[in-house]
Design an enzyme around this catalytic site. Sequence first.
Site, PDB file in Angstrom:
ATOM      1  N   GLN A  49      -5.095  -1.942   9.213  1.00 16.39           N
ATOM      2  CA  GLN A  49      -4.853  -3.251   8.607  1.00 16.39           C
ATOM      3  C   GLN A  49      -5.456  -4.356   9.480  1.00 16.39           C
ATOM      4  O   GLN A  49      -5.162  -4.433  10.670  1.00 16.39           O
ATOM      5  CB  GLN A  49      -3.332  -3.461   8.424  1.00 16.39           C
ATOM      6  CG  GLN A  49      -2.961  -4.722   7.692  1.00 16.39           C
ATOM      7  CD  GLN A  49      -3.456  -4.760   6.241  1.00 16.39           C
ATOM      8  OE1 GLN A  49      -3.345  -3.773   5.512  1.00 16.39           O
ATOM      9  NE2 GLN A  49      -4.025  -5.881   5.841  1.00 16.39           N
ATOM     10  N   ASP A  91     -11.375   2.010   3.244  1.00 15.78           N
ATOM     11  CA  ASP A  91     -11.566   0.568   3.068  1.00 15.78           C
ATOM     12  C   ASP A  91     -13.038   0.243   2.781  1.00 15.78           C
ATOM     13  O   ASP A  91     -13.357  -0.855   2.335  1.00 15.78           O
ATOM     14  CB  ASP A  91     -11.142  -0.178   4.354  1.00 15.78           C
ATOM     15  CG  ASP A  91      -9.867  -0.990   4.148  1.00 15.78           C
ATOM     16  OD1 ASP A  91      -9.524  -1.258   2.979  1.00 15.78           O
ATOM     17  OD2 ASP A  91      -9.240  -1.357   5.158  1.00 15.78           O
ATOM     18  N   LYS A  99       0.839  -1.203   0.000  1.00 12.17           N
ATOM     19  CA  LYS A  99       0.000   0.000   0.000  1.00 12.17           C
ATOM     20  C   LYS A  99       0.875   1.255   0.000  1.00 12.17           C
ATOM     21  O   LYS A  99       0.605   2.222  -0.720  1.00 12.17           O
ATOM     22  CB  LYS A  99      -0.956  -0.017   1.210  1.00 12.17           C
ATOM     23  CG  LYS A  99      -2.080  -1.022   1.011  1.00 12.17           C
ATOM     24  CD  LYS A  99      -2.863  -1.345   2.261  1.00 12.17           C
ATOM     25  CE  LYS A  99      -3.785  -2.545   1.968  1.00 12.17           C
ATOM     26  NZ  LYS A  99      -4.481  -3.052   3.135  1.00 12.17           N
TER      27      LYS A  99
END
Length: 281
Positions: free
Chosen positions: A96, A119, A52
Amino acid sequence: MALRIDGKKISTEIKDELKVKVEAYKEQGIDICLAVIQVGNDPASSVYVGNKKKACEYIGIRSLAYELEESVTQEELLSLIKTLNEREDVNGILVQLPLPKHIDEDVVIRAIDPKKDVDGFHPYSVGALSIGEEGFVSCTPAGIIQLCKRSGIEIAGKECVVIGRSNIVGKPISMLLLRENGTVTVCHSRTKDLKEVTKRADILVVAIGKPKFITKEYVKDGAVVIDVGIHRNENNKLCGDVDFDDVEPVASAITPVPGGVGPMTIAMLMNNCVEAVKLQK
Ligand code: NAD
């Protein structure tokens, strides 16, 4: 011969388009910034977080990395999220997953400002998707739609069958296919006679989490097959939920693993970071 849908190429195309948009924002004095929080040092999570960061560098987005100890308390994590929610220079916040057992993932996801939820996991984002309002769409399902559109695969009016009903893949991809005017059926572990249902599919999306589960007996001649699964075998080789060699001869188009759906997830995360600027205005 089935078309092999090239997720690597399409994801690079998307990132290159985003580079131009990011540059245009920079000219207006807007420097897009993504904050990535990792708790503990699970090797798989470290690889994802590293990828990322690399994608951010590639398209010109600033990334802030927070690497917290495995022992961090839920309160400490929530306090960091609160600070990032309030910071005007931060456009996106990503935690995460998975988190250590002592931290409640649902509480953490809900703590992220929905305007920074790149997300797309916050209940607000999920709700917006289901009623067709603007909001963040989770990255893997959004990537699947882009794979279809950019490969000339029509969704409107097609029989779309999704296998899997998880919150991060099965449910959101079903909503997105519906939004694209597909006729959508969702299958899961309690579906009776799975083959009978999947054989109807013009577009079959497979997100089961079982290596090479789908063989040609599940697939209609000429169907488009999208494989979301990722597994590593004992020889460290990647494969999907679909038995690629068996299914490819009957499909009209198919995503390989690796190089299909996988690379799209990060490209769509980058897209959400760029879209965040609009949502925050
Ligand atoms: P999950 O385990 O949360 O959900 C699996 C779903 O499959 C469940 O809804 C279950 O009901 C269904 N299922 C299980 N066995 C079945 C059966 N025999 N028949 C019919 N349905 C069955 O999985 P997930 O998080 O949706 O992930 C699915 C796969 O996709 C995994 O391999 C995961 O690693 C992969 N994945 C890839 C990406 C990516 O970026 N490419 C992103 C997320 C997940």
